[in-house]
Design an enzyme around this catalytic site. Structure first.
Site, mmCIF file in Angstrom:
data_model
loop_
_atom_site.group_PDB
_atom_site.id
_atom_site.type_symbol
_atom_site.label_atom_id
_atom_site.label_comp_id
_atom_site.label_asym_id
_atom_site.label_seq_id
_atom_site.Cartn_x
_atom_site.Cartn_y
_atom_site.Cartn_z
ATOM 1 N N ASP A 78 0.772 -1.173 -0.023
ATOM 2 C CA ASP A 78 -0.029 0.103 0.031
ATOM 3 C C ASP A 78 1.061 1.179 -0.002
ATOM 4 O O ASP A 78 0.434 2.227 -0.694
ATOM 5 C CB ASP A 78 -0.815 0.063 1.010
ATOM 6 C CG ASP A 78 -1.977 1.142 1.299
ATOM 7 O OD1 ASP A 78 -2.214 1.595 0.009
ATOM 8 O OD2 ASP A 78 -2.100 1.836 2.292
ATOM 9 N N HIS A 102 4.752 4.907 -2.346
ATOM 10 C CA HIS A 102 5.302 6.243 -1.766
ATOM 11 C C HIS A 102 6.686 6.301 -1.402
ATOM 12 O O HIS A 102 7.416 7.198 -1.342
ATOM 13 C CB HIS A 102 4.261 6.683 -0.610
ATOM 14 C CG HIS A 102 2.790 6.617 -1.184
ATOM 15 N ND1 HIS A 102 2.642 6.967 -2.344
ATOM 16 C CD2 HIS A 102 1.597 6.518 -0.540
ATOM 17 C CE1 HIS A 102 1.045 6.900 -2.562
ATOM 18 N NE2 HIS A 102 0.655 6.419 -1.238
#
Lengths: 520, 380
Positions: A266, A271
């Protein structure tokens, strides 16, 4: 050699225009129009672009989802969503009324051919009525399992035009994919193959909304527009780097999704890896999309691979237990809805990474991401080496090293911590900080990441989107970790109390290296 | 924070008092139970007005800007023909305390300078500017060629912000000329509040020609109609002149007088019609009300219009953007409701400060508009 003249003449009124950020006329088609992302992010972002006169004269939004809705009911839902989630309130009703005239809805399943016939008819109508000139941006705000059928549906219904047509002044097609992009290297490669069968890479925009954040973009400006920092940005002066993506919330009703992904897929794979790349990359030769992405790929390829032998010593995972966050008692992960009571899914990861290249040799990058941590904060901290010789009598811990911290969220800004003398007769050393806050210097009403990214996609600017080889290199690195964890006998993730900074093992990871985590 | 310092005191005493008050403010501990004050300063925001009254009017405007853009605000009123005087007051402009967070404060100094002391105004201002940040000068008065007073004060600024709607094109031209006379390294950037406001109009005009098949029409404009809020036969307002200047420089138009009549010609030397309309019913502000552009080439006819709606008290003007394209038997209509930019001066200034420090197209537009106005005596 004389430059080749452009095939399409330029608009002379755009020459030197300061407020020049609009795109060509186009229709934005949102797959997954009933979803949260559309309500919370996409439609408010489009409305704010309209408010800022950043949308072109010919523009429309077509929402597509399985649920039955009329144009009117979809517009009404979107009005409420914008009124709730727009950063600028109250909603400008006059502007919304006009904007909403270009908003329509197509109901259908993404794996059904008739859906694309209806969509095509709707888009042809908008071309005539809204002047969208056959330019389409398809935004896939859907689970990854639906990427394939949508790509296939668009291809077989003839809704995709080749980039060659665009180069000759014809219409364009672009497609935006939301994360997660695959669940491992093999699935990401398969997905990329599927996409490549229909779209040229120049038409593909893989979104990582972190790249749309002002502070993340500022990292390039900070590093490459200031002569002060780049000379000390490497192994000569930097002791180590810490990157933290901490959230104080739990899975927030996304238990089913989290059971499939965990925080590694996730947040870490995308990120965190992107933040690491922007911190470690070499100066690109220009700010063109491929120049920047080439440098990021080089960083990813320089990462020392993880294997089953190194993972136990370099990676720590954890799962949140009950605890107290912001004064409230909260449940353990395994007590969340749609989560298996014996789940081994990680909600926390800490890793020691090594970028094996000339600049960063021997400088560890400690990265961590977690849910239900003590506070919500994303930061990159460059911890510099200690002074070689101590002249001053300092407190127990000696002279603390200088730290440059880039705060991505919240309170976006940059702070430099250094040592100063306390005023007085004695030489008492104090840690002080030079603190730059975005909100203070430039006002707080900065555009949302999705505004920037949507407009960039409409304009065909791909710098802030991830390229195919980038995504695959990210997965190639993370696959080493995921394979080690999936081996039989690998211990389950230890728990950590909600509201803490993760399991003890994460602290031990740094203690073994004679370092410790910052508490940002 | 303070009453005006004594009017008959020597300038050095007045300035010393201001500096002392600033030091005291930052050294005073915050009220017990209150969060500490944080000082923030990104620039010296220096506003110089030609009258005390205008300076007083600008104090709340500067305060509003300081809340969004922390700076040392210095508002100066000049009255060279009045009695010798220098008064000063100091205040802090603070954001409301966020729960648990500090209150962020900017300093604002108001100076009134009269009589012979005006000749020393730049020295007084220089003393009060924070030294580690750049200075932006907002000049609200008119500037004559070789204006020494302006040159002394502007010489220290890295950026100039003018307001064409409050002065004149000639004043803007004098400022441009002054900056051109400076060495490149010392040349401040020039921006203008009216120019910032025109940004929306420019973008919407450009939008008319964005479609690839319509781009050639930009060089084939046949008619321009501009309406401004003014009495009939009023001189061309700066906003209207700057918009025409921008169009003229982008599209290679020239203005000339033939047989006593003004003509505009395109880059291909064909004539184009210009109609300037006054809308006396709206107001006498000189604000731009609408622009229509017509163009035709290769069987395509275009008519575009940007028109402001009556504002009804709202500071952010709404407008309509319309495009009609006729090609053969097909007619395409597009219409959008748009925002034509904020008319609130504080927000306009804030927006100007967020734009690039200099816009070369502004200087080009000024040159063009001034030349045309001189040659043709434009009247609405």
């Amino acid at each position: 050699m004389p430059a080749t003249p452009p095939l399409v003449p330029l608009n002379p009124l755009r020459r030197g225009l300061v407020d020049d950020r609009t795109s060509d006329a186009c229709a934005v088609v949102i797959f997954g129009a009933s979803g949260d992302l559309t309500r919370r992010k996409l439609m408010p972002a489009l409305y704010n672009l309209a408010l800022g006169r950043l949308l072109p004269g010919g523009f429309s939004v077509v929402g597509l989802a399985r649920r039955e809705k009329t144009d009117a009911s979809f517009r009404s839902e979107m009005h409420d969503a914008v009124a709730t989630f727009s950063r600028r309130k109250p909603i400008d009703e006059g502007l919304w009324t006009d904007f909403a005239r270009g908003v329509s809805y197509v109901q259908g399943a993404v794996d059904a051919a008739p859906t694309y016939e209806t969509l095509r008819a709707q888009l042809e109508r908008t071309d005539v009525e809204r002047g969208t000139r056959k330019n389409r941006l398809f935004y896939l705000a859907v689970p990854p399992a639906e990427f394939g059928p949508i790509v296939e549906g668009l291809r077989s219904s003839g809704l995709v035009v080749s980039p060659a047509q665009e180069r000759q002044g014809g219409p364009w097609t672009r497609v935006v994919f939301e994360k997660p992009f695959g669940h491992d290297l093999a699935s990401a490669q398969a997905l990329n193959e599927k996409i490549a069968s229909t779209f040229d890479e120049s038409q593909v925009f893989r979104i990582d909304h972190y790249l749309g954040k002002e502070t993340v973009q500022n990292l390039l400006v900070f590093r490459f527009a200031n002569s002060l920092f780049e000379p000390v940005w490497g192994r000569e002066h930097v002791d180590h780097v810490q990157i933290t993506v901490a959230e104080d919330i739990g899975v927030e009703g996304r238990g089913r999704f989290y059971e499939q992904t965990g925080i590694t897929r996730d947040i870490v794979e995308n990120h965190l890896m992107q933040l690491l790349c922007l911190t470690a990359m070499e100066p690109p030769i220009s700010l063109l999309a491929d120049a920047v992405r080439d440098e990021k790929v080089k960083v990813l390829r320089s990462l020392r691979p993880m294997d089953p032998r190194t993972v136990p010593m370099s990676v720590v995972r954890g799962q949140y237990a009950r605890g107290i966050v912001r004064g409230e008692e909260v449940l353990a992960y395994v007590e969340e809805p749609d989560v298996a009571p014996d789940s081994k899914v990680e909600t926390f990861v800490a890793m020691r990474c090594h970028v094996d290249n000339w600049r960063w040799s021997g400088v560890p990058f400690y990265v961590r991401a977690g849910k239900r941590l003590a506070r919500r904060v994303t930061e990159i901290a460059i911890v510099f080496k200690e002074v070689p010789h101590t002249l001053f009598r300092a407190a127990d811990r000696g002279i603390t090293p200088n730290v440059l911290s880039v705060r991505v969220q919240p309170d976006e800004g940059i702070a430099l911590r250094f040592i100063s003398k306390e005023p007085g007769q004695q030489t008492i050393l104090r840690d002080v900080a030079m603190d730059f806050r975005y909100g203070l210097a430039f006002g707080s009403n900065t555009p949302e990441a999705y505004e920037r990214l949507l407009l960039d996609a409409m304009r065909g600017e791909a710098t802030l989107f991830t390229r195919r080889d980038e995504v695959e290199a990210q997965w190639a690195y993370m696959d080493g970790v995921l394979h080690a964890w999936s081996a039989n006998g690998y211990p389950p993730p230890p728990t950590y109390p909600s509201g803490s900074w993760g399991p003890q093992q994460a602290d031990d990871l740094l203690v073994r290296d004679g370092r410790r985590w910052r508490k940002p | 924070m303070s009453e005006p310092a004594n009017a008959i005191a020597r300038p050095a005493e007045v300035l010393a008092r201001v500096e002392s008050e600033l030091r005291t403010f930052w050294s005073t501990p915050a009220t017990p139970g209150h969060a500490p004050r944080t000082r923030a300063c990104t620039m010296n925001l220096l506003v110089v007005a030609p009258t005390f009254k205008l300076a007083a009017d600008w104090v709340p405007i500067v305060d509003e800007v300081l809340l969004a853009l922390p700076a040392r605000g210095i508002v100066v009123g000049l009255n060279p023909t009045g009695a010798d005087t220098l008064t000063a007051s100091v205040s802090a402009v603070c954001t409301p305390e966020a729960p648990g967070g500090p209150s962020v404060c900017s300093e604002r100094i108001a100076l009134s300078v009269g009589g012979a002391i005006c000749a020393r105004a730049s020295s007084c201002i220089g003393t009060l500017c924070a030294s580690h940040v750049p200075t932006t000068l907002v000049w609200l008065g008119s500037v004559r060629p070789d204006d020494l007073e302006f040159a002394r004060i502007a010489g220290e600024a890295s950026r100039l912000v003018c307001d064409a709607s409050q002065s004149s094109l000639d004043s803007l031209a004098a400022i441009v000329s002054w900056t051109r006379g400076r060495a490149e390294a010392d040349r401040p950037g020039i921006t203008d509040l009216t120019w910032t406001h025109l940004g929306a109009w420019q973008e919407l005009c450009a939008r008319l020609f964005d479609e690839p098949r319509l781009r050639p029409l930009a060089s084939h404009v046949t008619r321009v109609t501009v309406a401004q809020a003014s009495p009939a036969r009023a001189p061309l307002a700066p906003e209207t002149a700057l918009l025409l200047g921008w169009l003229g420089t982008r599209l290679g138009w020239k203005a000339l007088v033939r047989a006593g009549k003004m003509e505009l010609t395109r880059a291909d030397e064909r004539a184009l019609q210009l109609e300037l309309r006054a809308e006396p019913a709206l107001s006498s502000s000189g604000a731009l009300v609408s622009i229509e552009l017509e163009a035709e080439v290769d069987g395509i006819r275009l008519r575009g219009e940007i028109a402001q709606k009556p504002r009804n008290g709202a500071s952010n003007a709404a407008g309509t953007w319309r495009l009609e394209v006729v090609e053969g038997k097909e007619t395409q209509h597009l219409e959008q409701v748009v925002r034509l930019g904020d008319c609130n001066v504080a927000r306009l200034l804030e927006r100007t400060l967020h734009r690039p420090a200099s816009d070369p197209t502004l200087a080009e537009a000024i040159d063009w508009a001034v030349l045309c106005a001189k040659q043709t005596g434009w009247r609405a």
